[in-house]
Design an enzyme around this catalytic site. Structure first.
Site, mmCIF file in Angstrom:
data_model
loop_
_atom_site.group_PDB
_atom_site.id
_atom_site.type_symbol
_atom_site.label_atom_id
_atom_site.label_comp_id
_atom_site.label_asym_id
_atom_site.label_seq_id
_atom_site.Cartn_x
_atom_site.Cartn_y
_atom_site.Cartn_z
ATOM 1 N N ASP A 37 4.407 2.070 10.280
ATOM 2 C CA ASP A 37 3.385 1.677 9.300
ATOM 3 C C ASP A 37 2.768 0.333 9.732
ATOM 4 O OD1 ASP A 37 1.849 1.824 6.990
ATOM 5 O OD2 ASP A 37 3.380 0.886 5.736
ATOM 6 N N SER A 45 5.718 -5.623 17.532
ATOM 7 C CA SER A 45 6.725 -4.586 17.796
ATOM 8 C C SER A 45 6.907 -4.376 19.301
ATOM 9 C CB SER A 45 6.333 -3.288 17.111
ATOM 10 O OG SER A 45 5.191 -2.750 17.709
ATOM 11 N N ASP A 101 7.440 -7.246 11.902
ATOM 12 C CA ASP A 101 6.025 -7.552 11.631
ATOM 13 C C ASP A 101 5.731 -8.936 12.200
ATOM 14 O OD1 ASP A 101 3.448 -8.064 10.364
ATOM 15 O OD2 ASP A 101 3.997 -6.580 8.866
ATOM 16 N N HIS A 143 -3.101 0.291 12.501
ATOM 17 C CA HIS A 143 -3.612 1.635 12.285
ATOM 18 C C HIS A 143 -4.690 2.042 13.285
ATOM 19 C CE1 HIS A 143 -1.053 1.516 8.903
ATOM 20 N NE2 HIS A 143 -1.636 2.452 8.197
ATOM 21 N N SER A 152 7.919 -1.619 1.211
ATOM 22 C CA SER A 152 8.673 -0.500 1.787
ATOM 23 C C SER A 152 10.062 -0.953 2.231
ATOM 24 C CB SER A 152 7.914 0.129 2.953
ATOM 25 O OG SER A 152 7.552 -0.854 3.901
ATOM 26 N N HIS A 212 3.447 6.647 8.053
ATOM 27 C CA HIS A 212 2.696 6.436 6.816
ATOM 28 C C HIS A 212 1.192 6.601 7.038
ATOM 29 C CE1 HIS A 212 1.826 3.886 2.997
ATOM 30 N NE2 HIS A 212 2.152 5.122 2.656
ATOM 31 N N GLY A 246 5.844 -2.824 10.469
ATOM 32 C CA GLY A 246 4.819 -3.090 9.458
ATOM 33 C C GLY A 246 5.457 -3.442 8.130
ATOM 34 N N PHE A 288 0.840 -1.197 0.000
ATOM 35 C CA PHE A 288 0.000 0.000 0.000
ATOM 36 C C PHE A 288 0.878 1.251 0.000
ATOM 37 C CE2 PHE A 288 -1.765 -3.546 2.336
ATOM 38 C CZ PHE A 288 -2.955 -3.776 1.653
ATOM 39 N N GLY A 348 -1.005 -9.906 9.838
ATOM 40 C CA GLY A 348 -1.920 -8.911 9.272
ATOM 41 C C GLY A 348 -2.468 -7.964 10.327
HETATM 42 MG MG MG Z 1 0.788 2.047 5.188
#
Ligand code: MG
Length: 205
Positions: A135, A118, A65, A138, A46, A163, A40, A14, A69
């Site tokens: 990232d 994390s 990560d 969220h 990234s 991000h 992430g 993304f 998910g």
């Molecule tokens: Mg992102």
């Protein structure tokens, strides 16, 4: 192959190419002093941009990560992708995709995968960092926990990157924007111009 937008397009993720090139440039600068770290990884998009920057200085990128998910990647979520769902484990598992991306990009000696949450990774962390890219989850709780746990390791002159900052709630969730504002309010950072949805904060020397 690398920096060919077609190579990056085939990696699930993304992040757009313009944002990715910005990550590369910042990591190239920051990794002269210290390693870089992202929270992430998902399928590694990234990580490749950041890793290419680190590689130029013979530095490393830690990429954290749990690979299960985020909230929105779960079955029924807005960003659920059945091709990253492991039926046997009955859970999302992006690690095989991440590993494939790292091998294809030739960055296996630059990127250090850390496969856990994390909050577990930070428990015994001591290493100062040149750049932290947030990232991960969220939700406000996840984003705030990542900001609190990891920003304290950023060296003066280093970068805190966040991000998915959308000032308009119609465009996306507000947690990244909230932690961006909190970081600014701390007085420790100077805001540099954003690149699309990446907030760029320079830790003031
Ligand atoms: Mg992102």
């Amino acid at each position: 192959m690398l920096f060919d937008p077609a190579f990056f397009r085939q990696i699930k993720g993304f992040l757009n190419h313009h944002e990715g090139v910005a990550l590369y440039r910042l990591a190239r600068k920051a990794s002269r002093k210290a390693p870089c770290l992202e929270i992430g990884s998902y399928c590694g998009k990234s990580a490749v941009y950041l890793g290419l920057g680190c590689q130029e200085n013979n530095a490393v990128l830690f990429s954290i990560d749990h690979h299960g998910g985020s909230e929105e990647h779960q079955p029924g979520g807005a960003y659920f992708d059945p091709s990253v769902y492991n039926r046997e484990l009955q859970q999302v598992d992006t690690f095989p995709h991440f590993r494939q991306t790292i091998l294809k990009s030739g960055l296996k000696n630059t990127i250090v995968p850390i496969v856990c949450s994390s909050q577990v990774a930070v428990r015994q962390w001591k290493t100062p960092l040149g750049l932290v890219f947030i990232d991960g989850g969220h939700s406000y709780e996840s984003a705030f926990a990542d900001y609190t746990a990891w920003s304290k390791f950023i060296l003066p002159g280093g970068y805190l990157l966040i991000h998915d900052i959308y000032q308009d709630p119609q465009q996306g969730g507000q947690a990244p924007f909230q932690i961006y504002q909190q970081a600014l309010a701390s007085g420790r950072y100077k805001a540099l111009p954003m690149i699309e949805s990446i907030g760029i904060l320079l830790h003031q020397p």
